[in-house]
Design an enzyme around this catalytic site. Structure first.
Site, PDB file in Angstrom:
ATOM      1  N   LYS A 112       0.845  -1.190   0.000  1.00 16.94           N
ATOM      2  CA  LYS A 112       0.000   0.000   0.000  1.00 16.94           C
ATOM      3  C   LYS A 112       0.884   1.245   0.000  1.00 16.94           C
ATOM      4  O   LYS A 112       1.908   1.288   0.682  1.00 16.94           O
ATOM      5  CB  LYS A 112      -0.919  -0.019   1.219  1.00 16.94           C
ATOM      6  CG  LYS A 112      -2.006   1.053   1.206  1.00 16.94           C
ATOM      7  CD  LYS A 112      -2.966   0.846   2.362  1.00 16.94           C
ATOM      8  CE  LYS A 112      -4.097   1.878   2.345  1.00 16.94           C
ATOM      9  NZ  LYS A 112      -5.081   1.632   3.426  1.00 16.94           N
ATOM     10  N   SER A 156      -9.736   2.067   2.017  1.00 20.84           N
ATOM     11  CA  SER A 156      -8.679   2.808   1.350  1.00 20.84           C
ATOM     12  C   SER A 156      -7.638   1.909   0.681  1.00 20.84           C
ATOM     13  O   SER A 156      -6.811   2.394  -0.095  1.00 20.84           O
ATOM     14  CB  SER A 156      -7.982   3.735   2.356  1.00 20.84           C
ATOM     15  OG  SER A 156      -7.349   2.998   3.391  1.00 20.84           O
ATOM     16  N   SER A 168     -10.845  -0.268   5.932  1.00 23.57           N
ATOM     17  CA  SER A 168     -10.024  -0.139   4.729  1.00 23.57           C
ATOM     18  C   SER A 168      -9.359  -1.414   4.245  1.00 23.57           C
ATOM     19  O   SER A 168      -8.848  -1.462   3.129  1.00 23.57           O
ATOM     20  CB  SER A 168      -8.958   0.939   4.939  1.00 23.57           C
ATOM     21  OG  SER A 168      -9.547   2.214   5.008  1.00 23.57           O
TER      22      SER A 168
END
Length: 478
Positions: A88, A163, A187
């Site tokens: 990420k 996210s 997320s």
């Protein structure tokens, strides 16, 4: 419907991470072969979904060659040996840019790795690149002004969620075997639900976090994503375990997550909360879940309608989230307000302007909620319900304005199904649960007892084995 079932003779990219790891270890395929196949997949799919925002193809192939040489020399192989992984874009990666989805960090190249990245690499995983996220991870919709939006591989008109949206879309399209992410309000779970993959929110401290501006923040966790529950368990085993730099780190042996996922669920009690106690939820989401309830009965479990009392959760979460944003981004607001999106500004200012009484009450409410949840989970070993209150929505839509006839009060109000469980600290996982009538993925959220990730993974695995929805891959648009 824009998906297909993986064929009986899958390509290297279609194999689960666990199966691929076995193939590499047995010498049936090299790490270079695996890496080349995934780079080819990225070349085909990424222009469609915009999931991988930084790619190091040359470095990945060089590291794959090193992995093959390591294996040829007869050296011990790590848990993740030769597996392509994506990080990420909020995790530090030494020598590779980390933007946080913000123009403030468009060209930032750190000189160190986040702890989760260093553990993945130490276990033999090979970094491919970085995955897209909303600015500073704010919101369950992946878009930013640096890279644009990540699209849902099952319907390119829709969002991949967030996210950790880039991670989920990359896994769904078989561009990587494994991916990591973070979860504050959903997320790791929301994008997994939207993209038909698996996302585990571990207990706070299960996967230590370093460096971090808020080391005592128990809302935000780092965790694994994969296409199967076994893959997630494998990645958890490689990334969990104590570290003295994280004051919340759990002192337990992560090898526990390599134990068998098989288990007898006869007479196990499961609470079913189709709306988590009355949250506005799209009927299509509830229908998708209800179609799968017989699976748990077939496993021998007793499913009963029940839900703990989440009173006070909304105000508590917003106050504590605001405090975390203020700690992390006050300087960015002060010096670069014009380069922050409105929702980030709102969250930082909420944290800076809220009264001490609001924070005190938030802690009281969280303590009371945990006590009620703990008591509830003595009766039920697991809870099940929706991951997200809505189906994937248009990628051009920043957030959800209303669900049915209920208006949303802010940009994350539609993810209360995620952040209610974040507040309690109980581990929760999103597992593919089928598709809506329009072909959009829906995940089921399974919640386990406090710090009981292995039992949670066992039930998730049993459900997955009975349903096999993870095999339904998206079809590349022509």
């Amino acid at each position: 419907m824009s998906f297909t079932t993986t064929s009986m003779t899958p390509t290297l990219c279609d194999l689960s991470a666990s199966a691929l790891r076995d193939e590499i270890a047995a010498g049936h395929v090299s790490a270079r072969d695996v890496m080349a196949a995934h780079l080819d997949r990225i070349a085909v799919w990424n222009p469609k979904v915009n999931a991988v925002v930084t790619l190091d193809a040359e470095g990945a192939m060089a590291r794959a060659a090193q992995a093959d040489a390591h294996q040829a020399a007869g050296r011990p192989l790590g848990l993740l040996h030769g597996l392509p992984i994506l990080h990420k874009d909020s995790f530090l990666t030494a020598g590779m840019r980390t933007t946080y989805g913000s123009p403030l960090y468009r060209d930032f190249v750190p000189d160190r790795d986040s702890l989760i990245v260093s553990r993945e690499r130490a276990a033999g995983a090979i970094t491919l690149g970085k995955t897209n996220l909303p600015e500073f991870g704010a919101g369950s919709q992946t878009f930013n002004t640096v890279f644009g939006a990540t699209r849902n591989p099952y319907d390119l008109r829709m969002t991949a969620g967030g996210s950790s949206g880039g991670a989920a879309a990359a896994l769904a399209t078989r561009m990587a075997s494994l991916a990591d992410g973070t979860d504050m309000g959903g997320s790791l779970r929301n994008p997994a639900s939207f993209c038909n993959v698996v996302g585990l929110r571990p207990s706070p401290g299960r996967v230590p976090q370093w460096p971090t501006a808020s080391p005592y923040n128990a809302l935000t966790v780092a965790g694994p994503m994969g296409r199967t529950v076994a893959d997630v368990a494998l990645l958890l085993a490689a990334t969990a375990g104590p570290d003295a730099r994280d004051p919340l780190a759990i002192e337990q042996d992560p090898a526990r997550f390599l134990d068998s996922l098989a288990r007898d669920f006869n007479d196990v009690r499961i609470a079913y909360a189709p709306t988590w106690g009355g949250l506005p939820t799209q009927p299509a989401v509830v229908r998708a879940l209800e179609r799968q309830l017989p699976v748990f009965a077939d496993l021998g479990a007793r499913v009963e309608p029940a839900c703990p009392d989440f009173a006070g959760a909304d105000a508590s979460f917003q106050a504590l989230r605001g405090q975390t944003f203020a700690v992390g981004y006050e300087a960015a607001l002060r010096d670069h307000r014009d380069q922050l999106k409105d929702s980030v500004i709102w969250n930082i200012e909420l944290g800076l302007k809220q009264t001490a009484a609001a924070v005190v009450q938030a802690e009281r409410d969280r303590a009371a909620l945990f006590a009620r949840m703990h008591a509830f989970m003595q009766t039920y070993e697991f809870m099940i319900g929706p991951v997200s209150q809505v189906l994937p929505f248009p990628a051009e839509q920043e957030s959800v304005d209303r669900i049915e006839d209920t208006p949303m009060r802010n940009y994350i109000d539609w993810m209360r199904s995620g952040y209610y469980l974040s507040l309690t600290g109980h581990p929760a996982i999103s597992v593919p649960c089928g598709f809506s009538e329009d072909g959009l993925p829906v995940g089921i959220q399974i919640v386990g007892r406090y710090r009981q990730e292995h039992a949670l993974l066992q039930l998730a695995h049993a459900f997955e084995q009975a349903t096999q929805y993870w095999r339904h891959a998206p079809v590349l648009p022509q």
